[in-house]
Enzyme design. Structure first.
Site, mmCIF file in Angstrom:
data_model
loop_
_atom_site.group_PDB
_atom_site.id
_atom_site.type_symbol
_atom_site.label_atom_id
_atom_site.label_comp_id
_atom_site.label_asym_id
_atom_site.label_seq_id
_atom_site.Cartn_x
_atom_site.Cartn_y
_atom_site.Cartn_z
ATOM 1 N N ARG A 13 0.825 -1.194 0.014
ATOM 2 C CA ARG A 13 0.032 0.114 0.151
ATOM 3 C C ARG A 13 0.892 1.096 -0.104
ATOM 4 O O ARG A 13 0.938 1.748 -1.004
ATOM 5 C CB ARG A 13 -0.750 0.023 1.294
ATOM 6 N N CYS A 238 4.369 9.282 0.260
ATOM 7 C CA CYS A 238 2.750 9.553 -0.058
ATOM 8 C C CYS A 238 2.656 10.778 -1.028
ATOM 9 O O CYS A 238 3.316 11.415 -0.883
ATOM 10 C CB CYS A 238 2.189 10.074 1.607
HETATM 11 P P1 HMG Z 1 -13.455 14.204 -2.381
HETATM 12 O O1 HMG Z 1 -13.191 14.520 -3.938
HETATM 13 O O2 HMG Z 1 -13.515 15.138 -1.417
HETATM 14 O O3 HMG Z 1 -14.404 13.060 -2.469
HETATM 15 O O4 HMG Z 1 -11.997 13.209 -1.931
HETATM 16 P P2 HMG Z 1 -16.042 12.986 -2.765
HETATM 17 O O5 HMG Z 1 -16.809 12.335 -1.824
HETATM 18 O O6 HMG Z 1 -16.433 14.380 -3.257
HETATM 19 O O7 HMG Z 1 -15.989 12.209 -4.121
HETATM 20 C C1 HMG Z 1 -15.150 12.297 -5.417
HETATM 21 C C2 HMG Z 1 -15.093 10.993 -6.201
HETATM 22 O O8 HMG Z 1 -14.472 10.234 -5.552
HETATM 23 C C3 HMG Z 1 -16.519 10.659 -6.728
HETATM 24 O O9 HMG Z 1 -16.457 9.915 -7.632
HETATM 25 C C4 HMG Z 1 -16.751 9.547 -5.320
HETATM 26 O O10 HMG Z 1 -17.684 8.614 -5.764
HETATM 27 C C5 HMG Z 1 -15.169 9.112 -5.426
HETATM 28 P P3 HMG Z 1 -17.061 10.750 -9.008
HETATM 29 O O11 HMG Z 1 -18.474 11.031 -8.737
HETATM 30 O O12 HMG Z 1 -16.458 12.041 -9.055
HETATM 31 O O13 HMG Z 1 -16.648 9.880 -10.266
HETATM 32 N N1 HMG Z 1 -15.022 8.228 -4.100
HETATM 33 C C6 HMG Z 1 -14.512 7.093 -3.965
HETATM 34 N N2 HMG Z 1 -14.128 6.038 -5.062
HETATM 35 C C7 HMG Z 1 -13.645 5.104 -4.576
HETATM 36 N N3 HMG Z 1 -13.414 4.757 -3.016
HETATM 37 C C8 HMG Z 1 -13.664 5.553 -2.215
HETATM 38 C C9 HMG Z 1 -14.414 6.759 -2.524
HETATM 39 N N4 HMG Z 1 -14.564 8.076 -2.102
HETATM 40 C C10 HMG Z 1 -15.165 8.727 -2.927
HETATM 41 N N5 HMG Z 1 -13.609 5.379 -0.799
HETATM 42 C C11 HMG Z 1 -11.261 11.320 -0.458
HETATM 43 C C12 HMG Z 1 -12.238 12.826 -0.552
HETATM 44 C C13 HMG Z 1 -11.215 11.057 1.028
HETATM 45 C C14 HMG Z 1 -12.223 10.302 -0.827
HETATM 46 C C15 HMG Z 1 -9.982 11.406 -1.264
HETATM 47 O O14 HMG Z 1 -9.367 12.774 -0.903
HETATM 48 C C16 HMG Z 1 -9.260 10.335 -1.249
HETATM 49 O O15 HMG Z 1 -9.578 9.138 -1.667
HETATM 50 N N6 HMG Z 1 -8.139 10.541 -0.590
HETATM 51 C C17 HMG Z 1 -7.165 9.408 -0.076
HETATM 52 C C18 HMG Z 1 -5.702 9.852 -0.231
HETATM 53 C C19 HMG Z 1 -4.690 8.761 -0.152
HETATM 54 O O16 HMG Z 1 -5.050 7.555 0.005
HETATM 55 N N7 HMG Z 1 -3.530 9.141 0.572
HETATM 56 C C20 HMG Z 1 -2.474 8.196 0.793
HETATM 57 C C21 HMG Z 1 -2.745 7.476 2.016
HETATM 58 S S1 HMG Z 1 -2.347 8.554 3.696
HETATM 59 C C22 HMG Z 1 -0.650 8.166 3.935
HETATM 60 O O17 HMG Z 1 0.169 7.794 2.997
HETATM 61 C C23 HMG Z 1 -0.032 8.345 5.304
HETATM 62 C C24 HMG Z 1 0.198 6.983 6.026
HETATM 63 O O18 HMG Z 1 1.235 6.412 5.324
HETATM 64 C C25 HMG Z 1 0.710 7.218 7.379
HETATM 65 C C26 HMG Z 1 2.258 8.207 7.381
HETATM 66 O O19 HMG Z 1 3.053 7.879 6.723
HETATM 67 O O20 HMG Z 1 2.233 9.090 8.113
HETATM 68 C C27 HMG Z 1 -1.148 6.322 6.261
HETATM 69 MG MG MG Z 2 3.452 6.259 5.380
#
Ligand code: HMG
Ligand code: MG
Length: 298
Positions: A13, A238
């Site tokens: 991931r 990320c």
């Molecule tokens: P948004 O654009 O505000 O959401 O994103 P929305 O509700 O307006 O939806 C926009 C579109 O996304 C829609 O589709 C939804 O259906 C779809 P459209 O109508 O435009 O075709 N959608 C989804 N599709 C599939 N699965 C879902 C989903 N939700 C909405 N669950 C949202 C808000 C939170 C969804 C977006 O910003 C997002 O997915 N963010 C994830 C970012 C991410 O994964 N970042 C990396 C991980 S964090 C990290 O790496 C740190 C960590 O490793 C720890 C560390 O290192 O500290 C964990």
């Molecule tokens: Mg991380």
């Protein structure tokens, strides 16, 4: 204190979410199966997030469908909202991870809302996941600094950790997202959070941008932390943390634990081979000194 350290392998991931050229779904499945064969018992298998936000994880549901979710290995997946949870439950997932942050700016870029709003969003997700019998991990990102805001107060990290635990997260992973930590900050962080939550509930998640990740893990182990996130071949990053490099390599942590007389249950040689296999597919050398040293000795 237990001699066993649970490694949470986040390579499939965190490792792959930042790759410019996504790995084929079949290769992702093969990677996870190979990792399980090395003895790893917790492997973060993907993220059920918006494919627009992280296209590299768009096939996570397909990956999950190809895995044997009953085989004695835990496969947590990232879930950002109720839609993600529904997708997780449909795929038969038994463990999810919600991911909050200690910095509003990072939270806004990463999941489109500030920290307070994210905690409100996660509350029903965690409740529904637990009602469905899922284990829940809660991440706190930017615990030692934010790519947009710089310094992050420890009190904020404690507050978010307490909130996630309070809503029902079984485990809290403290994420040094940009790898700006050091052993002194690690000690202060763990002491501050452990004053509020049991040590056994805490995990550490270090990125190695400044080369301090192994030293930080050592400090955390010395303080009694027994859950460590890491990524095979030191992959990771990320998309919303510019400049941050990979996670601490799993190979390094297995080697460190062995040196300290701690058990991980992981076969280091098999793990290093998997790291080489993956790195070949990605066209680079493993970002693991241990892996390179092992290869040089052969
Ligand atoms: P948004 O654009 O505000 O959401 O994103 P929305 O509700 O307006 O939806 C926009 C579109 O996304 C829609 O589709 C939804 O259906 C779809 P459209 O109508 O435009 O075709 N959608 C989804 N599709 C599939 N699965 C879902 C989903 N939700 C909405 N669950 C949202 C808000 C939170 C969804 C977006 O910003 C997002 O997915 N963010 C994830 C970012 C991410 O994964 N970042 C990396 C991980 S964090 C990290 O790496 C740190 C960590 O490793 C720890 C560390 O290192 O500290 C964990
Ligand atoms: Mg991380």
């Amino acid at each position: 204190m237990s001699d066993f350290v649970t490694l949470v392998e986040v390579g499939p991931r965190d490792g792959l979410q930042n790759e410019q050229h996504p790995l084929a779904t079949t290769d992702k499945v093969a990677l996870i199966q190979r990792l399980a064969e090395t003895g790893l018992r917790v492997i973060e298998a993907g993220a059920l997030v918006s494919p627009k936000a992280v296209p590299q994880m768009a096939d996570s549901a397909d990956v999950l469908r190809a895995l044997d979710l009953d085989a004695g290995v835990r496969y947590p997946v990232l879930v950002p909202n109720e839609k993600g949870l529904q997708r997780a439950l449909q795929a038969g997932v038994r463990e999810i991870a919600v991911f909050a942050a200690a910095s509003d700016s990072f939270s806004q870029k990463n999941i489109g809302c500030d920290v307070a709003a994210s905690l409100e969003r996660y509350q029903p997700v965690v409740e529904q996941a637990r009602a469905a019998g899922c284990r829940v991990r809660g991440y706190v990102s930017c615990v030692m600094g934010c790519p947009y805001e710089g310094k992050v107060p420890l009190s904020r990290v404690v507050e978010v950790s307490r909130a996630l635990a309070g809503m029902g997260c079984d485990e809290i992973s403290l994420g040094d997202t940009i790898g700006s930590g050091n052993p002194r900050l690690t000690r202060q962080l763990i002491q501050a959070v452990a004053a509020e939550l049991p040590l056994s509930q805490l995990a550490v998640h270090f990125h190695d941008t400044w080369g301090m990740a192994v030293a930080n893990v050592y400090q955390a182990l010395e303080l009694g932390i027994r859950i460590v996130d890491c990524a095979v071949a030191g992959l990771g990053g990320c998309p919303y943390a510019p400049g941050a490099t990979g996670n601490v390599a799993t190979e390094e942590i297995v080697h460190l634990c062995t040196g300290l007389g701690l058990e991980t249950g992981v076969d280091l040689r098999a793990l290093a081979e998997t790291g080489w296999w993956l790195s070949n597919r990605l066209g680079r050398l493993p970002a693991s000194r241990v892996s390179l040293a092992l290869r040089a000795r052969c």
